[in-house]
Every structure is written in C-alpha cells, then in structure tokens.
Design a protein around this motif. Structure first.
Motif, mmCIF file in Angstrom:
data_model
loop_
_atom_site.group_PDB
_atom_site.id
_atom_site.type_symbol
_atom_site.label_atom_id
_atom_site.label_comp_id
_atom_site.label_asym_id
_atom_site.label_seq_id
_atom_site.Cartn_x
_atom_site.Cartn_y
_atom_site.Cartn_z
ATOM 1 N N UNK A 68 -7.116 -17.950 25.490
ATOM 2 C CA UNK A 68 -5.994 -17.124 25.937
ATOM 3 C C UNK A 68 -5.204 -17.825 27.036
ATOM 4 N N UNK A 69 -3.887 -17.764 26.905
ATOM 5 C CA UNK A 69 -2.982 -18.284 27.923
ATOM 6 C C UNK A 69 -2.006 -17.176 28.316
ATOM 7 N N UNK A 70 -1.502 -17.244 29.530
ATOM 8 C CA UNK A 70 -0.569 -16.241 30.047
ATOM 9 C C UNK A 70 0.771 -16.913 30.299
ATOM 10 N N UNK A 71 1.857 -16.278 29.853
ATOM 11 C CA UNK A 71 3.186 -16.854 30.055
ATOM 12 C C UNK A 71 3.991 -15.982 31.013
ATOM 13 N N UNK A 72 5.059 -16.565 31.549
ATOM 14 C CA UNK A 72 5.859 -15.889 32.580
ATOM 15 C C UNK A 72 6.996 -15.050 31.997
ATOM 16 N N UNK A 73 6.790 -14.519 30.803
ATOM 17 C CA UNK A 73 7.752 -13.605 30.196
ATOM 18 C C UNK A 73 7.024 -12.346 29.751
ATOM 19 N N UNK A 74 7.652 -11.198 30.028
ATOM 20 C CA UNK A 74 7.013 -9.938 29.681
ATOM 21 C C UNK A 74 7.941 -9.007 28.944
ATOM 22 N N UNK A 75 7.541 -7.744 28.889
ATOM 23 C CA UNK A 75 8.300 -6.754 28.146
ATOM 24 C C UNK A 75 9.728 -6.642 28.664
ATOM 25 N N UNK A 76 9.905 -6.769 29.969
ATOM 26 C CA UNK A 76 11.254 -6.690 30.542
ATOM 27 C C UNK A 76 12.160 -7.805 30.032
ATOM 28 N N UNK A 77 11.572 -8.927 29.615
ATOM 29 C CA UNK A 77 12.345 -10.078 29.139
ATOM 30 C C UNK A 77 12.552 -10.061 27.629
ATOM 31 N N UNK A 78 11.920 -9.101 26.936
ATOM 32 C CA UNK A 78 12.020 -9.043 25.480
ATOM 33 C C UNK A 78 10.781 -9.535 24.773
ATOM 34 N N UNK A 79 9.710 -9.850 25.501
ATOM 35 C CA UNK A 79 8.474 -10.301 24.873
ATOM 36 C C UNK A 79 7.802 -9.126 24.173
ATOM 37 N N UNK A 80 7.264 -9.385 22.975
ATOM 38 C CA UNK A 80 6.616 -8.341 22.186
ATOM 39 C C UNK A 80 5.357 -8.914 21.524
#
Length: 368
Positions: free
Chosen positions: A259-271
C-alpha cells in the motif's frame, strides 16, 4: 487547412487505438476460475493493462457484473466486432438451491487480505478530531497492557452496545515539500463493545491487533466504516496527478500488493478504482567539461564532491526522462489523501514518485 484535417484525423485514430485492447502474447483461449483468484489476476492473463478489464468484460451481457464470477466458472476468449471479449460458462450446480452462490464466494477485484485493514478500520483524521475522541483510561484488571476479553474504562458516556475501535496515532501525512499538513493516520489496535454506559463507560475487548494501553483513542465502528471492496478499475483523469507521500509500515519503497499513500484525495477528485501509472521523476544532471554527466544538486544540498564537480561543469543542466515503475489503484480516499494498492510493480515504488493517468499499451509496445 490540410494540416488541421490531418491533425483531427490523427486524434480520431489515436482515440480508436486507446479503445483497442492489446492481448498479451501467449494468452490462453480459456480459463477456469480458481478459488483465490482475483479479477486483476485473471485480466493479467489476457492483458498487459489489467486495469482495462471493464473493456474486456463489461461489454458482454454474460459478465455485466464481473464481481459475480465464481470459482469453477469457465471464461472463454471470443471476438465480437473484431474486439476481444470474455464470455462466461457457469460451473454446473447439483440442484436449483445450489445455483445461488453466496456473495462471499465471488472472486474479489484485488486480494482483500491486503486492503481489508485499511477498508475496515484505518482512518485519516485531523489532530483536532483525534484529540476529541474518547480516551482509554485503564481497566478492571490491574495491568500495563490489556488483551482480548479484558474490560477497560473509557472517559466518556458511550452508547450501550455500540462497537468501538481502539486506535493508535499513526503517520502524519505532509505534502512532498513537507510544509503542508494533510492528515493524521489512526491505526487500529483493538475492537470492543460497550457493556456499561456512564460518566466512565466500560468496554469489553473482543479482538486485538496491537498493544492495548491507557491513552489510546476510540472511534465508533459503523456500517459506513466498513467500505465495499467491489469497484471497477478505470484510468485516473488526465487532470489528476500527484505524488507518493507515504507507504505502509513507513517504508521508503514498496512493491506489488503493498500500500502507498498519495497526496490527492476526495476533494481533488480522487475516487476508489482509479488507476495511476507511477513514474520516477527524471533526475537532473550537469555536463562536465570532459563530457561526463554528474547528478545535479541544488546549492544547499551539495556535498564537497559536488562543489568540485560543479567547477568542472559547463553549467548545462539536463533532465533525464521519467522512469515507469508500475501501476497503483486507489481503494480508499479521504479529503486530502488516498490509499492505493500497487497492482503492477515493474520496479519499486518510492516516496515522491509521480502518479499520472495510465496510457494503454499499443500494438505490443513496452514501457521498459
């Protein structure tokens, strides 16, 4: 005008290529689904780009929902209108009652054992949220560390019968530059149920994964916490790109099924289900007077050796091409960060690697 027409035709042609599936050399003509398979594993038998399985399966009414594929089903490769498709022949059932296969028997999209802890009980919260959560104060048994079947005390009135997770604060997530706080990870230590509610509540510990000790925070476990692992992969939009900022167990590099974590989330459009190609950023080098190339470093990061080599350089900085490392599929998103599973690791994925929209392989091309 002719140039414009040519460019438009080229765009249409490229769009058609993007919709065309390239089958992997040596792919099977049929496959019998086995227990332990995943949709990704099966698609990888036929495609170099397993994330494109909705194109391979979704257009076929027999596999309208690929999550309804069970061990024993036979998948056969056919061509419809010139495009490869998989058709399914269900395994034989001994009686009408046996034709209803429990949902839990359907093969999952990816290995659930890897992502289940993150789907069920991990969370990313602000420090304020964590500070306001109930606190484990001690227990009925005199001990420094508590275990399953122990009853512990909590400093707030909690709903009788409610289930709570006991959490440790995990990693603090910052953007690549390290100056923008994105969230606080909360790691599950144990799960318990409220057996007495009052100013000091009692919680019976049912299961544990880590040490249970005073000072840990609690958060309720609800149906909303238990997220579904049924999602179809699809390419991330071209407008959404980011960086790897952390990994499981605070590792600096991870590989397949980690598992890796990225600096984009739901607020950025990540789904959930979005697939990214992971690339190592191109390093910068400077040419020396003798034609040698040495790694470029900013003045603040230079060592004595770099200072000497800088004197020999002609000042021309060259950025080398990015290096493809593999693919990452998001499975859980928060406001500012997202968790992703490395589903195709050609090379180790490292912190600060770029995540971009994946590009389909065309006509047997290779990323290596």
């Amino acid at each position: 005008m002719k140039i414009l027409v040519f460019l438009l035709a080229l765009c249409v042609s490229l769009s058609g290529w993007a919709q065309t599936l390239t089958l992997k050399p040596g792919h099977p003509q049929s496959y019998v689904v086995k227990r332990g398979d995943t949709l990704w594993d099966i698609s990888a038998l036929f495609l170099d780009d397993p994330w494109r399985w909705p194109t391979l399966w979704g257009a076929n009414p027999q596999i309208a929902n690929p999550h309804l594929i069970y061990p024993g089903d036979r998948l056969t490769l056919v061509f419809l209108d010139g495009q490869p498709r998989l058709v399914r022949k269900a395994s034989k059932r001994l009686s009408p009652a046996a034709q209803i296969t429990p949902k839990r028997d359907a093969i999952p999209a990816v290995p659930l054992s890897v992502i289940e802890p993150y789907l069920n009980f991990h969370a990313v919260l602000s420090p304020e949220d964590l500070a306001q959560a109930p606190v484990l104060m001690g227990g009925e048994r005199e001990a420094v560390i508590y275990a399953e079947q122990d009853v512990v005390f909590v400093d707030q009135a909690l709903p009788l019968g409610a289930r709570y997770g006991i959490y440790n604060p995990g990693q603090r997530f910052y953007d690549v530059e390290g100056d923008h706080f994105l969230g606080q990870e909360a790691e599950l230590a144990a799960v318990g149920q409220v057996v007495e509610s009052g100013e000091i509540s009692r919680l019976l510990i049912h299961t544990s994964r880590q040490e249970i000790k005073p000072g840990q925070r609690l958060m309720p476990i609800s149906e909303n916490t238990l997220l579904s692992a049924s999602f179809q992969p699809h390419p991330a939009p071209a407008s959404l790109s980011g960086r790897v900022i952390a990994a499981e167990a605070q590792a600096r590099e991870v590989g397949p099924l980690q598992v890796a974590i990225i600096n984009k989330g739901h607020d950025d459009g990540a789904r959930a289900g979005q697939v990214f190609a992971v690339h190592q950023p191109g390093t910068e080098v400077v040419e020396t007077g003798s034609g040698l190339a040495v790694e470029f470093r900013e003045p603040a990061d230079r060592r004595a050796y770099d200072e000497v080599m800088a004197l020999l350089a002609d000042g021309r900085v060259i950025r080398l091409p990015e290096v493809y490392r593999g693919e990452l599929m998001l499975f859980k998103t928060y406001d500012k960060v997202s968790y992703g599973l490395i589903v195709n690791g050609r090379r180790p994925v490292r912190l600060a690697d770029k995540v971009l929209q994946p590009q389909p392989m065309l006509f047997g091309s290779s990323r290596d």
